[in-house]
Scaffold this motif. Structure first.
Motif, PDB file in Angstrom:
ATOM      1  N   UNK A   2      17.950  21.199  -6.517  1.00  0.00           N
ATOM      2  CA  UNK A   2      18.715  20.855  -5.322  1.00  0.00           C
ATOM      3  C   UNK A   2      18.297  21.770  -4.170  1.00  0.00           C
ATOM      4  N   UNK A   3      18.570  21.285  -2.966  1.00  0.00           N
ATOM      5  CA  UNK A   3      18.380  22.121  -1.791  1.00  0.00           C
ATOM      6  C   UNK A   3      19.682  22.893  -1.601  1.00  0.00           C
ATOM      7  N   UNK A   4      19.617  24.199  -1.769  1.00  0.00           N
ATOM      8  CA  UNK A   4      20.811  25.032  -1.692  1.00  0.00           C
ATOM      9  C   UNK A   4      21.106  25.493  -0.268  1.00  0.00           C
ATOM     10  N   UNK A   5      20.041  25.643   0.529  1.00  0.00           N
ATOM     11  CA  UNK A   5      20.233  26.198   1.871  1.00  0.00           C
ATOM     12  C   UNK A   5      19.003  25.922   2.722  1.00  0.00           C
ATOM     13  N   UNK A   6      19.217  25.717   4.008  1.00  0.00           N
ATOM     14  CA  UNK A   6      18.137  25.612   4.991  1.00  0.00           C
ATOM     15  C   UNK A   6      18.508  26.503   6.164  1.00  0.00           C
ATOM     16  N   UNK A   7      17.580  27.350   6.578  1.00  0.00           N
ATOM     17  CA  UNK A   7      17.839  28.241   7.704  1.00  0.00           C
ATOM     18  C   UNK A   7      16.577  28.372   8.555  1.00  0.00           C
ATOM     19  N   UNK A   8      16.758  28.819   9.791  1.00  0.00           N
ATOM     20  CA  UNK A   8      15.623  29.031  10.680  1.00  0.00           C
ATOM     21  C   UNK A   8      14.784  30.185  10.157  1.00  0.00           C
ATOM     22  N   UNK A   9      13.482  30.065  10.313  1.00  0.00           N
ATOM     23  CA  UNK A   9      12.569  31.138   9.941  1.00  0.00           C
ATOM     24  C   UNK A   9      12.509  32.128  11.104  1.00  0.00           C
ATOM     25  N   UNK A  10      12.994  33.348  10.938  1.00  0.00           N
ATOM     26  CA  UNK A  10      13.034  34.296  12.056  1.00  0.00           C
ATOM     27  C   UNK A  10      11.644  34.734  12.527  1.00  0.00           C
ATOM     28  N   UNK A  11      10.640  34.570  11.681  1.00  0.00           N
ATOM     29  CA  UNK A  11       9.289  35.012  12.021  1.00  0.00           C
ATOM     30  C   UNK A  11       8.398  33.902  12.582  1.00  0.00           C
ATOM     31  N   UNK A  12       8.830  32.649  12.460  1.00  0.00           N
ATOM     32  CA  UNK A  12       8.000  31.532  12.893  1.00  0.00           C
ATOM     33  C   UNK A  12       8.860  30.523  13.644  1.00  0.00           C
ATOM     34  N   UNK A  13       8.758  30.498  14.964  1.00  0.00           N
ATOM     35  CA  UNK A  13       9.540  29.527  15.739  1.00  0.00           C
ATOM     36  C   UNK A  13       9.228  28.096  15.302  1.00  0.00           C
ATOM     37  N   UNK A  14      10.227  27.261  15.319  1.00  0.00           N
ATOM     38  CA  UNK A  14      10.129  25.837  14.956  1.00  0.00           C
ATOM     39  C   UNK A  14       9.892  25.619  13.457  1.00  0.00           C
TER      40      UNK A  14
END
Length: 82
Positions: A2-14
């Motif tokens: 399952x997909x437990x979490x999705x978050x922005x990558x702080x090191x790579x915009x977009x």
């Protein structure tokens, strides 16, 4: 899987980081997990991606009594929660 979490990558915009959670049952109850041949430290895995890209990966679970299951998963970008 399952997909437990999705978050922005702080090191790579977009880009995003998708956390997958492997749920295993049966066997001895003690498992070793791997993804694309690399042994994982536990049942969760972080994977970099973009919101427009799909993720296709093979995961394998081996119980301490020798039982093994391997399966390929496909997650389209629309499967990633906001």
């Amino acid at each position: 899987m399952t997909i437990a979490r999705v978050r922005k990558d702080p090191d790579r915009p977009k880009h995003i980081i998708v956390t997958f959670q492997i749920e295993a049952t049966g066997g001895s109850g003690e498992y070793q997990y791997s993804c694309e041949g690399m042994v994982l430290s536990g049942a969760a895995r972080d994977r970099q991606s973009t919101r427009s890209g799909a993720i296709v990966e093979s995961y394998k679970v081996t119980s301490s009594d020798g039982q093994t299951v391997e399966k390929k998963f496909f997650f389209a970008a629309r499967d990633f929660p906001p």
